[in-house]
Scaffold this motif. Structure first.
Motif, PDB file in Angstrom:
ATOM      1  N   VAL A 284       0.841  -1.202   0.000  1.00  0.00           N
ATOM      2  CA  VAL A 284       0.000   0.000   0.000  1.00  0.00           C
ATOM      3  C   VAL A 284       0.877   1.253   0.000  1.00  0.00           C
ATOM      4  CG1 VAL A 284      -1.658   1.324   1.380  1.00  0.00           C
ATOM      5  CG2 VAL A 284      -1.986  -1.124   1.054  1.00  0.00           C
TER       6      VAL A 284
ATOM      7  N   LEU B 168      -6.019  -7.228  -2.366  1.00  0.00           N
ATOM      8  CA  LEU B 168      -5.241  -7.470  -1.147  1.00  0.00           C
ATOM      9  C   LEU B 168      -4.980  -8.961  -0.972  1.00  0.00           C
ATOM     10  CD1 LEU B 168      -6.931  -4.991   1.345  1.00  0.00           C
ATOM     11  CD2 LEU B 168      -4.930  -4.631  -0.093  1.00  0.00           C
TER      12      LEU B 168
ATOM     13  N   GLN C  70     -11.205  -5.943  -2.037  1.00  0.00           N
ATOM     14  CA  GLN C  70     -10.461  -4.688  -1.914  1.00  0.00           C
ATOM     15  C   GLN C  70      -9.195  -4.747  -2.761  1.00  0.00           C
ATOM     16  OE1 GLN C  70     -11.228  -1.884   0.053  1.00  0.00           O
ATOM     17  NE2 GLN C  70     -13.202  -2.889   0.180  1.00  0.00           N
TER      18      GLN C  70
ATOM     19  N   ASP D 244      -7.844   0.862  -3.760  1.00  0.00           N
ATOM     20  CA  ASP D 244      -8.950   1.192  -2.851  1.00  0.00           C
ATOM     21  C   ASP D 244      -8.443   1.686  -1.499  1.00  0.00           C
ATOM     22  OD1 ASP D 244     -10.838   0.412  -4.732  1.00  0.00           O
ATOM     23  OD2 ASP D 244     -11.056  -1.611  -3.901  1.00  0.00           O
ATOM     24  N   VAL D 245      -7.338   1.132  -1.032  1.00  0.00           N
ATOM     25  CA  VAL D 245      -6.856   1.465   0.308  1.00  0.00           C
ATOM     26  C   VAL D 245      -5.672   2.425   0.315  1.00  0.00           C
ATOM     27  CG1 VAL D 245      -7.731  -0.652   1.349  1.00  0.00           C
ATOM     28  CG2 VAL D 245      -5.444  -0.628   0.395  1.00  0.00           C
TER      29      VAL D 245
END
Length: 164
Positions: A14, A75, A117, A121-122
Motif C-alpha cells: 500500500v 489485497l 479490496q 482502494d486502500v
C-alpha cells in the motif's frame, strides 16, 4: 489468523502504491515511512518481487513500483503469497465437526473480503509538498494586491462617532 509479516507486506504494498506516483520508492523511504528496519523491509520486498507484485529499478533514481495496475491487484493477491490456505480435513476428519465448519467459514469470509479490496482502494495518493507548489507555480500570473486604503472620512452616520 494473519501473521505479522503478512500485515507488513500489505503495508509495504500500500505504501508503494501511494508513494510511487512520481518516482520509484526506495527501501529507505519505505523503512522510514513504516518504522521498519531496512533488512526486514528488504526481505519482504524480495518476496513481493518474487511473487511478481512489484518491480525494482536499479541505479540512481531507482526504487520499487507496483507491477501492473493497482486497481487490478487485490489485497488477497498479496496475502496469498505469505499465508498458507488451510485445509481442515486433516485437523477435523469428521465432515460434520462444528469447528471445521466454523474455521472454514472464517477463512472463506476473510478471503472474500480481501479479494473485494484492491491496492488502489486502500492507498491514498501522496504528493510531496514541493511537487504541489511547483506544479501550481507558473500557471497563474497574478498582479500583487494594492495596499489597503483607509478612508479619511466616515462612510456612514454610525462611523462618525468613531472618527471623533
Amino acid at each position: 489468523m494473519i501473521q505479522k509479516k503478512t500485515v507488513k507486506a500489505l503495508d509495504i504494498a500500500v505504501f508503494i502504491t501511494s508513494r510511487s506516483v512520481n518516482k520509484p520508492v526506495t527501501t529507505e523511504e519505505i523503512a522510514n515511512g513504516l518504522s521498519l528496519s531496512s533488512s526486514y523491509t528488504e526481505s519482504i520486498l524480495k518476496e513481493l518481487r518474487e511473487a511478481g507484485l512489484i518491480r525494482a529499478h536499479r541505479g540512481p533514481g531507482g526504487g520499487y513500483q507496483i507491477r501492473g495496475n493497482p486497481e487490478d491487484i487485490s489485497l488477497w493477491d498479496v496475502v496469498q503469497h505469505f499465508e498458507e490456505v488451510h485445509s481442515f480435513d486433516a485437523l477435523y476428519p469428521d465432515a460434520n465437526h462444528p469447528m471445521k465448519a466454523l474455521e472454514t467459514g472464517i477463512q472463506d469470509n476473510m478471503q472474500a473480503l480481501l479479494q473485494a479490496q484492491t491496492l488502489s482502494d486502500v492507498a491514498v495518493p501522496f504528493m510531496p509538498r514541493d511537487a504541489r507548489v511547483t506544479s501550481m507555480m507558473g500557471q497563474f500570473r497574478l498582479k500583487p494586491l494594492p495596499p489597503p486604503v483607509m478612508p479619511r472620512a466616515p462612510n456612514s452616520v454610525f462611523q462618525l462617532s468613531m472618527m471623533m
